[in-house]
Motif scaffolding. Structure first.
Motif, PDB file in Angstrom:
ATOM      1  N   SER A 170      56.812  45.179 -22.770  1.00  0.00           N
ATOM      2  CA  SER A 170      58.215  45.567 -22.593  1.00  0.00           C
ATOM      3  C   SER A 170      58.386  46.471 -21.372  1.00  0.00           C
ATOM      4  CB  SER A 170      58.721  46.290 -23.843  1.00  0.00           C
ATOM      5  OG  SER A 170      58.618  45.460 -24.984  1.00  0.00           O
ATOM      6  N   LEU A 172      56.650  46.373 -18.633  1.00  0.00           N
ATOM      7  CA  LEU A 172      56.365  45.670 -17.376  1.00  0.00           C
ATOM      8  C   LEU A 172      57.018  44.289 -17.406  1.00  0.00           C
ATOM      9  CD1 LEU A 172      52.574  46.585 -17.135  1.00  0.00           C
ATOM     10  CD2 LEU A 172      54.461  47.659 -15.888  1.00  0.00           C
ATOM     11  N   PRO A 173      58.336  44.232 -17.358  1.00  0.00           N
ATOM     12  CA  PRO A 173      59.023  42.946 -17.519  1.00  0.00           C
ATOM     13  C   PRO A 173      58.877  42.006 -16.332  1.00  0.00           C
ATOM     14  CG  PRO A 173      60.601  44.661 -16.988  1.00  0.00           C
ATOM     15  CD  PRO A 173      59.281  45.349 -17.170  1.00  0.00           C
ATOM     16  N   HIS A 174      58.545  42.520 -15.159  1.00  0.00           N
ATOM     17  CA  HIS A 174      58.519  41.684 -13.959  1.00  0.00           C
ATOM     18  C   HIS A 174      57.121  41.197 -13.604  1.00  0.00           C
ATOM     19  CE1 HIS A 174      62.681  42.763 -13.417  1.00  0.00           C
ATOM     20  NE2 HIS A 174      62.383  44.054 -13.352  1.00  0.00           N
ATOM     21  N   ILE A 175      56.121  41.592 -14.384  1.00  0.00           N
ATOM     22  CA  ILE A 175      54.760  41.104 -14.151  1.00  0.00           C
ATOM     23  C   ILE A 175      54.660  39.644 -14.602  1.00  0.00           C
ATOM     24  CG2 ILE A 175      52.326  41.483 -14.729  1.00  0.00           C
ATOM     25  CD1 ILE A 175      53.464  43.652 -13.017  1.00  0.00           C
ATOM     26  N   ASN A 176      53.774  38.888 -13.961  1.00  0.00           N
ATOM     27  CA  ASN A 176      53.520  37.503 -14.361  1.00  0.00           C
ATOM     28  C   ASN A 176      53.132  37.471 -15.839  1.00  0.00           C
ATOM     29  OD1 ASN A 176      51.740  35.081 -14.876  1.00  0.00           O
ATOM     30  ND2 ASN A 176      52.378  34.623 -12.788  1.00  0.00           N
ATOM     31  N   ARG A 177      54.011  36.912 -16.676  1.00  0.00           N
ATOM     32  CA  ARG A 177      53.817  37.001 -18.124  1.00  0.00           C
ATOM     33  C   ARG A 177      52.573  36.268 -18.626  1.00  0.00           C
ATOM     34  NH1 ARG A 177      57.057  40.046 -21.491  1.00  0.00           N
ATOM     35  NH2 ARG A 177      58.084  41.490 -20.079  1.00  0.00           N
ATOM     36  N   THR A 262      58.964  34.750 -21.201  1.00  0.00           N
ATOM     37  CA  THR A 262      60.409  34.932 -21.100  1.00  0.00           C
ATOM     38  C   THR A 262      61.042  33.736 -20.404  1.00  0.00           C
ATOM     39  OG1 THR A 262      60.086  36.182 -19.044  1.00  0.00           O
ATOM     40  CG2 THR A 262      60.260  37.442 -21.094  1.00  0.00           C
TER      41      THR A 262
END
Length: 317
Positions: A170, A172-177, A262
């Protein structure tokens, strides 16, 4: 006529015993492997793997990509309910479409399989690598090495893993999931394998063949890779096989909670989460990804359980 001496009789009996033993071994192995649940599970897992590998080709054949919207497949007057029966299932959309946006569910399922298998297999490989290396180091060298690795394992086992994963993903929303999930699952997932490998390595290190290798002047590296590691292969295979369905379920659960994969990337857990408000109006939207997730986890578990039984009985596959 040939006269059978005692030695000849012994040789003849031994040869006959070998001839009789081989078919029995093959028959027993066949009965263990070629059961209906194992065959069906293996076939379904092969199907999911093929879907994951050839996802672009499959969606090209179906005519719809995972990110393509089809407004003509939904009824805007009813809030975006798919047109047609069973969620819009038909020749154009084989598994129907998502409500409101009209994205093809079949394409999303195929690409969801790609994401699930990529994360589960990658995390399993990293977990097995870390668990085997650290477990063997702790079990073979003992002393300070064992103490340090064991304390790290104790810490990770006592750590609230799920809460930490949710918080980290939550934050680190912009990291490669997918990459983030593989890393997080690997960091917390190697402990179980390491503990088993450590205990088995400690037992193997006291065996006669290891002591003989040490007496012959073999190096530590040679003993580890030639004597101990081959005897751990059965345990490694079983634990790794059973880790795959676990990681698939964890990824789906985190995606369902909104902290895993996401949008717009396809994920079975994410699809199930998005389908909850539409369960009454479009039950197929919930059931299709749910069935694929359930059958994949069940099939991998059955195959892993069978591998465990075979190794427990014969010591190898």
């Amino acid at each position: 006529m040939a006269i059978l001496t005692p030695a000849t009789v012994s040789d003849a009996e031994s040869e006959q015993a070998l001839l009789n033993a081989a078919p029995l071994s093959v028959v027993r192995l066949s009965r263990q492997l070629f059961t209906v649940p194992v065959i069906l599970s293996t076939g379904f897992l092969a199907l999911v793997l093929l879907m994951a590998i050839f996802a672009p080709l499959i969606t090209k054949i179906s005519g719809w990509g995972p990110y393509t919207f089809d407004p003509s497949a939904v009824d805007s007057a009813t809030g975006g309910v798919p047109l047609g029966s069973f969620g819009g299932i038909g020749s154009r959309h084989w598994f129907g479409v998502e409500p409101q946006n009209g994205r093809d569910i079949f394409a999303r399922i195929v690409y969801g399989a790609q994401v699930s298998m990529l994360i589960a297999i990658s995390a399993t490989v990293l977990t097995a690598t870390l668990g085997v290396v650290l477990g063997m180091l702790a079990g073979f060298f003992g002393g300070v090495v064992d103490q340090v690795i064991s304390r790290v394992m104790d810490f990770l086992m006592a750590f609230p893993t799920l809460i930490f994963m949710i918080a980290l993903l939550s934050a680190l929303p912009h990291i490669n999931r997918p990459l983030m999930l593989i890393g997080v699952l690997s960091i917390f997932g190697w402990v179980h394998m390491a503990r088993i490998i450590r205990s088995q390595t400690m037992s193997l290190a006291r065996r006669e063949f290891v002591e003989a290798a040490q007496a012959s002047g073999a190096s530590r590296a040679a003993i580890i890779f030639r004597e101990i590691l081959p005897n751990l292969s059965g345990s490694i295979i079983v634990i790794a096989t059973l880790a795959v369905p676990n990681f698939i379920g964890v990824e789906a659960g985190l995606s369902f909670l909104g902290v895993g994969i996401t949008p717009p990337t396809a994920s079975w857990g994410q699809m199930i989460s998005a389908s909850v408000p539409w369960f009454t109006a479009v039950p197929s939207y919930f059931l299709i990804p749910g069935i694929f997730l359930f059958l994949t986890v069940l099939s991998a578990t059955i195959v892993g359980d069978r591998a465990q039984k075979l190794i427990a009985e014969g010591g190898r596959l």
